[in-house]
Design a protein around this motif. Sequence first.
Motif, short mmCIF file in Angstrom:
data_model
loop_
_atom_site.label_atom_id
_atom_site.label_comp_id
_atom_site.label_asym_id
_atom_site.label_seq_id
_atom_site.Cartn_x
_atom_site.Cartn_y
_atom_site.Cartn_z
N ALA A 71 0.86 -1.19 0.00
CA ALA A 71 0.00 0.00 0.00
C ALA A 71 0.89 1.24 0.00
CB ALA A 71 -0.90 0.00 1.23
N PRO A 72 0.79 2.09 -1.02
CA PRO A 72 1.70 3.25 -1.09
C PRO A 72 1.49 4.19 0.09
CG PRO A 72 -0.04 3.43 -2.74
CD PRO A 72 -0.16 2.06 -2.14
N LEU A 73 2.61 4.72 0.58
CA LEU A 73 2.57 5.63 1.73
C LEU A 73 3.52 6.78 1.46
CD1 LEU A 73 1.68 6.26 4.68
CD2 LEU A 73 3.68 4.92 5.42
N ILE A 74 3.01 8.00 1.56
CA ILE A 74 3.82 9.21 1.36
C ILE A 74 3.95 9.90 2.72
CG2 ILE A 74 4.15 11.29 -0.01
CD1 ILE A 74 3.73 8.72 -1.68
N VAL B 126 8.76 8.06 0.14
CA VAL B 126 7.74 7.33 -0.62
C VAL B 126 7.96 5.84 -0.42
CG1 VAL B 126 6.69 6.91 -2.87
CG2 VAL B 126 7.66 9.17 -2.34
N ASN B 127 6.97 5.16 0.13
CA ASN B 127 6.98 3.70 0.26
C ASN B 127 6.02 3.12 -0.77
OD1 ASN B 127 8.24 2.76 3.20
ND2 ASN B 127 7.55 4.88 3.15
N ALA B 128 6.50 2.19 -1.58
CA ALA B 128 5.64 1.62 -2.63
C ALA B 128 6.21 0.29 -3.10
CB ALA B 128 5.52 2.58 -3.81
N ALA C 183 0.67 4.65 -8.84
CA ALA C 183 -0.40 3.86 -9.46
C ALA C 183 -0.17 3.66 -10.95
CB ALA C 183 -1.75 4.54 -9.23
N ALA C 184 0.52 4.63 -11.59
CA ALA C 184 0.77 4.52 -13.04
C ALA C 184 1.64 3.34 -13.38
CB ALA C 184 1.41 5.81 -13.55
N GLY C 185 2.40 2.84 -12.39
CA GLY C 185 3.27 1.71 -12.67
C GLY C 185 2.68 0.37 -12.31
N ARG D 120 9.02 8.16 -12.57
CA ARG D 120 7.65 8.65 -12.42
C ARG D 120 7.53 9.58 -11.21
NH1 ARG D 120 6.75 3.29 -13.57
NH2 ARG D 120 6.17 2.83 -11.41
N LEU D 121 8.22 9.22 -10.12
CA LEU D 121 8.14 10.05 -8.91
C LEU D 121 8.79 11.41 -9.14
CD1 LEU D 121 8.98 7.38 -6.17
CD2 LEU D 121 6.73 8.35 -6.69
#
Length: 918
Positions: free
Chosen positions: A824-827, A842-844, A909-911, A853-854
Amino acid sequence: MSLPTIPRQRAIISRRKVASAIDAVVAEKGATSARQEIVEILRGALDAGRAELTARLEEKPGAGHANAHGYAFLIDQLIRIIHDHVVEDIYPAANRTSGERLALLAVGGYGRGEMSPHSDVDIAFVTPDKPTSWCEQVIEAILYYLWDLGFTVGHSTRSLAEVTRMATADLTVRTALLEARFLWGDRDIYDEASARFWADVVPGTQSQFVAEKLEERDARHKRMGGSRYVVEPNVKDGKGGLRDLQTLYWIGKYLHRVRSARELIEKGLFTQKEYRSFRRAERFLLAVRAHLHTIAGRGEDRLTFDLQREVAARMNYADRPGKSAVERFMQFYFLQAKHVGQLSSMFLSHLEEETAERSRIGEFIANLKPTREVDGYPLVNGALGAPSDDWFQQDPARLLEIYAIAEREGLEVHPSASRIIRRDAGLIDAKLRKNTLANDLFLSVLAGRNDPETVLRWMNETGVFGRFVPDFGKVNAQMQFDMYHHYTVDEHTIRAIGLLSQIERGELADDHPLSTGMLPLIKNRRVLYASVLLHDIAKGRGGDHSVLGADVARRLCPRLGLDARETELVAWLVRYHLLMSATAFKRDLSDPKTIVDFVSEVQSLERLRLLTVLTVVDIRAVGPGIWNSWKRQLISDLYEAAVERLRLGHKARGREERVAAKKAQVADMLGDKGSLVEELADAFDDAYWIAEPEDVIAINLPHYAAAQDMDHSLSIHTEPYEELGATLVTVIADDHPGLFYRIAGAISLAGANIIDARIHTNRAGKGVDNFLVQDPMCQPFSEGQQLSRLRKSIEDALLGKIDMVPSLAKRPLKQTRAENFSIAPLIVFDNDASNRFTVIEVNATDRPALLNRLTRAMFEQSLIINSAHITHYGERAVDTFYVTDLLGDKIVRPEKLARIEQALLDAVAAGEPAAKAA
């Protein structure tokens, strides 16, 4: 040997019904013309049988034996139908000669009656003498039918004489025939082959067979990773898998000619309890293998991450607080693998006792010599034995004492003693856990000077470790469902203790010079070993395992004999055992605030040393390849900076002194080009000099001067940085917005990964950006072709020769194992970690081109990136950026932070695979 009774056999397959259908087709069209229809009849019976067995497995997902025997029964019936059709309809022989006889033998696992849904079908065709043409025709016809049905068939055709000769010469043939089962055909030939095997092959070769089988097992273990606790185990061939159980049965059968594993009880090689453990482990492993084959639709024996979840679900495991269904399933798997290891040890112990017969004269001479003892424990073949069967029952503290002696003296514990220990481990109760002597003995093993790792592993195998330290028992065989941790928690912990012991003995000085040098200076040795034991003790409980583990330490350490000061020190180390790695890998060590915050928590040189060593052994014990020179350098840099701060406090060298000292060092490194330091003094500010290490600056300055002399608006330098296990990529270009994301995309297109980045804009308006990159195997780019590809990709991107977004989209990206996980992505925004910058973490889930992308999203949000720190924990990427807005200020407005967060989440999410598919 015959198959056990199969319940509701006709629901699996009715041989009479299928044979009748074939007879009807043959009667109508003839055997040759009806062949395809016969194949379809057989395939229909096979599919129906598989469907029935699959349904039974879904109904009883743990019924491994029933499923395995059911599949063997299904194949048996099909082969018998095929055989009868061939010899009666295709190649009928009214008056067969004595040579026109044929026996079909099921061999190997098929002979044992243990078939998984997509196992190979191993058959031996045996003839009285050299096969006649009739025999060859029949065999060929049978095989073609089996191949048409999609079976992978392992087959051999041999005469009785060849069977005996080849079994004598070849271990594989001997093992296959050991489990040969009469399948169909001429029973007399099978009986003759069996009689010859036991009369002519086996006698006199028992010791050789046992030795070769154990050697074969050891080689297989080594090939499979050497541990039964690897997180993607092979159910069949891995350590603790089915093949290990089969090896025990093979040995027992070869020595005693038993027909089933149960008979090994009568022979004294298993106790009743051990046999039950054998059957339980075998049933579970067979069930797991059946599910694997069913899910994969092929012969798949490896429990890979993507299959573990599905098998856990099929076997009805459910989530529990702090532990997912797949983690519970895998913990049970590893417990069974552990039991298999225990069974192997006990079995071989019995075997040793059984084969240790001596002549009366030898025994008489041996009895004249006094038995050597160590503290009351007799030495049996150089290993510590138990003086009597009730030795540990007399005083349960001896369950700890024998291991303390073993560690102190460098001795093994004899398997016979281990068997008694395993039986009596239940004597360890609350009273013994409070016993001062018992705790002293345990601590002497834990902090032993010789080989605590091996002895603790023995204690873990016999159950003493987990019973004496129940909190450790809770993490026994517990896995973490991720790509970062290679071992179960207990195995990781024991390995970490072993690494600490090796470093202390000076055996890893080349790999860990910093830790090796500081260990003699550490005053709290017991604290260090206790903290390594407890650092992951609270995993799987839900919540922060560091916080929960500190509570365990405060409760357990006094029991082990540590005083109040030592206990609090252990609790602090467990609570903050991830602090140093998080700071080193996810923060900018050139930022003074990073060091100030770290030191404010550490507070003393002794705690810094303890934390450093704990951090090193924790990372390295995670698995092969996790510890590398880059991590070693970062840990060392943080340690040195913290030491300076601790020793000098606020009197630490100021900014000007640090810059001046570094300039002097760089000038010395540059030699005859040392004047560049002064010549370029106006181009680079103090921030550059503080951020970059001396050797990188010594590369940057000549590069910058040459680009300036040749008036190059773009200059790219690539150089393997062997000390850090990476390649240094320096890009000097006119600074402009989006420079970072274009470079990051170009590096990704070249097949490289960025592990660290420092972004500088000098006073002349030039971007001087340093990147450390590695290939997908975490190795530096070093070949000329690789370096050229890197430079060309960056040049094309910055000169506008490629359109980055569609180029990355078109690039074929192979499926990675990380696709099996979803983080789960975490900013996270931190405005306190730096005085000058906003820190964004950024955790992903790690994906190709994630960094591109980031950084593009940050460019589009008008952020200036000063540095980036890239860390991977298996499938998890943790990317940290030090940023400002266009005016050089921190980002503090909540609405702006919210927009940045959403932009970064969209970039992640784009990746995702679904996004790519759309």
